[in-house]
Design an enzyme around this catalytic site. Structure first.
Site, short mmCIF file in Angstrom:
data_model
loop_
_atom_site.label_atom_id
_atom_site.label_comp_id
_atom_site.label_asym_id
_atom_site.label_seq_id
_atom_site.Cartn_x
_atom_site.Cartn_y
_atom_site.Cartn_z
N HIS A 1 -23.48 13.55 11.29
CA HIS A 1 -23.43 12.60 12.41
C HIS A 1 -22.80 13.23 13.65
O HIS A 1 -22.90 12.68 14.76
CB HIS A 1 -22.64 11.35 12.00
N THR B 1 -34.73 18.70 -1.49
CA THR B 1 -34.37 18.71 -2.89
C THR B 1 -35.10 17.59 -3.61
O THR B 1 -35.26 16.50 -3.06
CB THR B 1 -32.84 18.59 -3.08
#
Length: 518
Positions: free
Chosen positions: A489, A437
C-alpha cells in the site's frame, strides 16, 4: 579443414568467464554437438559443443584461464586427423607392447578442490554431502560433493582421474565462495576397474557397519546423494534400480525414477527414512520426536516472508472469476494445441498473459521499491512459484509480453522438471517484476499470498470449484475461482489494486480480449 571452437556470446551483465573443464584432450575425436568444454561465469556454467565432427587439434585457453565472449578456445581439425592419430597410437602400441593408456596417470600431482564462485547475492553455502570417501577412485568430472546455497544446489566435480587424499570441510559445515574443500591426488586411485570394484566392496562393508557414507537400505546400497533425495521424496528404496557398480543406486537413478513415475512412496513414516546426517537422534517412546536442521533454502524462505510482512504495508483484495470460457477454449483446442506445440494447454498460460496485459495498464503494480526510490519497469518479467522437494522457488519468465501461450507452458514445464531435479540455476530465479502463485493445485480455496520483495504485488490463484451463480436472473452452476492480489500500500493505491484484479478477471472471462488487446 580447421574450425574454431569459440566461447558463447555472454549476456551484457557478464564480462568474462573461466574455462572450468575441457572434456576432450588434444587428439580426441568428437561428434557434432558433443560437449567439449565448460565455461564458468559469475552466474552460470555455459556448455560449448562441437560445431561439427572432427578431432581436437589445439587447445588455446587452458583450464583455469579467463576468456571473453566469443573468444577462440581451441581448434577442431578434420575427422581424418583423428584416424591418423588412432593409427599412430595403434602402431606405437604394437611396437611398444602394453598400451600406455591402460593405466591412469600416477603423476602424484595434487589439486585443491574449492567451492564454486558464488554470485553476489549468495554469501555462503553448506556442504550437503560428499559422494566419495578419501582414497576412493573417481573419474574426471565425476561429482565429488554437493553444496547447498539458499537458492540452488551446486556440484563440485573431480579435476582429473584420481582420488581424494584429504577432506577439509565435513558435511553440514558452512563454506564461503571458493573456500578450500579438499585435496585431490591425480592418479591416486590406481587401476580404474579394480579401484571401482574395491571401492564398491568397501562401500558394502561400510554400509554393513552402519557407516555414514554409502548405506544399505532395504538390501540396496545407496550413495549419500541418492539416499538424501530418496528420503526427501519419501520413496520406497526397495523399488529403485541402481546403475552403479554392483547395483549401487546413484542420485541419477533416483531422479530418473521420480521423472518416470516408477518410484513408489515409502510405507514408512518420513521421519524414519530421513538421512542420518540431516537429523539429530530421534526421541523414542509413545511420543516420538525428531529434530531436523532447517535447510538453507527453508531459512531463506522464512527470512524473506517475515521481511515482507515487517517492511511492507501489505494489503490483499479479492475477487472471483468465472472460468467457463477458458475451460471451454481449453477443452476445444487442447488436442490440436498438443499436436502443434508438443506441450499441454494448461491454465497458467492464460493467467500469465492476462496478468501481463493488466501490468501494462497499471504500471504501479509492475514497479518495485528501492529504498526511497520507485523503479518503474518497462517490461514484464513474471515469477511463477514452483514447489520442489527442497521447498518453494520462484523462477522467472522473461519478457512475457513477447511470449505466446505455448512458450509460457513450455517454460513453466521446464521450470517444474528442473526444479524437481535440483537443476534450476541462480539466474533463473533472479529479478522478476511480478509473481503468480497457484495454491489451487494443492486444493486451496482461498489464501492471502505474501509479497516477494522488492516486488509490490503478487497474484494468488486457487482451486476451481463449481458454485451456484446468478446469471441473467437465473441460477446456474459455474466453475469459479477466487483470485487474490496482495500489494504494498506504500506504492499502490487500493483503487489501482482493485482495478488491476478486475482487469485480469475481465480478460479471463472473455479470452478474446487478449487477442484484441481490449
Amino acid at each position: 579443414m580447421a574450425t574454431d571452437i569459440k566461447a558463447p556470446t555472454f549476456p551484457e551483465s557478464v564480462a568474462e568467464g573461466t574455462v572450468a573443464t575441457w572434456h576432450k584432450k588434444v587428439g580426441d575425436s568428437v561428434e557434432r554437438d558433443e560437449l567439449i568444454v565448460e565455461i564458468e561465469t559469475d552466474k552460470v556454467v555455459l556448455e560449448v559443443v562441437a560445431p561439427e565432427a572432427g578431432t581436437l587439434s589445439e587447445i588455446k585457453i587452458e583450464e583455469g584461464d579467463t576468456c571473453e565472449s566469443e573468444q577462440v578456445l581451441g581448434v577442431l581439425g578434420a575427422a581424418s586427423e583423428g584416424g591418423k592419430s588412432e593409427e599412430k597410437t595403434a602402431s606405437e602400441d604394437k611396437s611398444g607392447g602394453e598400451k600406455p593408456a591402460a593405466k591412469p596417470a600416477t603423476s602424484g600431482k595434487s589439486f585443491e578442490v574449492k567451492a564454486p564462485s558464488f554470485p553476489e547475492s549468495v554469501q555462503e553455502g553448506t556442504v550437503a554431502s560428499w559422494t566419495r570417501k578419501v582414497g576412493e577412485a573417481v573419474k574426471r568430472d565425476e561429482v565429488l560433493a554437493e553444496i547447498e546455497t539458499d537458492k540452488v544446489v551446486l556440484e563440485v566435480v573431480a579435476p582429473a582421474d584420481g582420488a581424494l587424499s584429504e577432506i577439509k570441510v565435513e558435511e553440514g559445515e558452512v563454506v564461503e565462495s571458493e573456500a578450500l574443500l579438499a585435496v585431490f591426488s591425480e592418479g591416486a586411485g590406481g587401476d580404474s576397474d579394480a579401484s571401482v570394484a574395491s571401492a564398491d566392496d568397501q562401500d558394502e562393508a561400510s554400509a554393513a557397519d552402519g557407516g555414514e557414507e554409502d548405506a544399505k537400505v532395504d538390501g540396496k546400497i545407496l550413495a549419500p546423494a541418492a539416499r538424501k533425495l530418496a528420503a526427501e521424496n519419501d520413496l520406497d528404496v526397495s523399488e529403485l534400480e541402481g546403475s552403479g557398480k554392483g547395483g549401487r543406486i546413484l542420485k541419477e537413478d533416483v531422479q530418473k525414477a521420480i521423472k518416470d513415475g516408477s518410484a513408489k512412496k515409502s510405507a514408512k513414516p518420513a521421519a524414519a527414512s530421513a538421512p542420518k546426517a540431516a537429523a539429530a537422534p530421534a526421541v523414542e517412546g509413545d511420543r516420538p520426536e525428531q529434530r531436523v536442521p532447517m535447510s538453507r533454502l527453508r531459512q531463506t524462505i522464512a527470512k524473506r516472508l517475515v521481511q515482507a510482512q515487517q517492511t511492507a504495508a501489505m494489503l490483499t483484495t479479492y475477487n472471483e472469476v468465472d472460468m467457463s470460457a477458458v475451460m471451454a477454449l481449453r477443452s476445444e483446442y487442447k488436442d490440436t494445441f498438443l499436436k502443434a506445440h508438443d506441450v499441454k494447454l494448461g491454465f497458467m498460460g492464460f493467467f500469465v498473459k492476462a496478468a501481463t496485459e493488466a501490468l501494462k495498464r497499471f504500471p504501479d503494480v509492475n514497479a518495485s521499491i528501492d529504498g526511497t526510490d520507485i523503479v518503474y519497469h518497462g517490461y514484464q518479467d513474471i515469477g511463477v512459484a514452483v514447489s520442489t522437494p527442497r521447498g518453494l522457488v520462484v523462477p522467472v519468465l522473461r519478457d512475457t509480453d513477447g511470449m505466446k501461450l505455448a512458450d509460457v507452458e513450455k517454460a513453466i514445464g521446464d521450470f517444474g522438471k528442473r526444479g524437481r531435479e535440483g537443476k534450476l540455476g541462480i539466474d533463473d530465479m533472479q529479478g522478476g517484476t511480478f509473481t503468480i502463485t497457484n495454491g489451487g493445485i494443492f486444493g486451496s480455496l482461498m489464501s492471502t499470498p505474501i509479497l516477494n520483495p522488492p516486488q509490490t504485488a503478487i497474484l494468488g490463484m486457487h482451486k476451481i470449484q463449481e458454485r451456484p451463480m446468478a446469471v441473467n436472473g437465473k441460477v446456474e452452476i459455474r466453475p469459479m475461482m477466487y483470485l487474490a492480489v496482495s500489494y504494498d500500500h506504500r506504492m499502490i493505491d487500493g483503487k489501482d489494486a482493485v482495478q488491476f484484479l478486475v482487469a485480469i478477471k475481465s480478460l479471463l472471462e472473455d479470452p478474446a480480449r487478449l487477442l484484441l488487446d481490449i
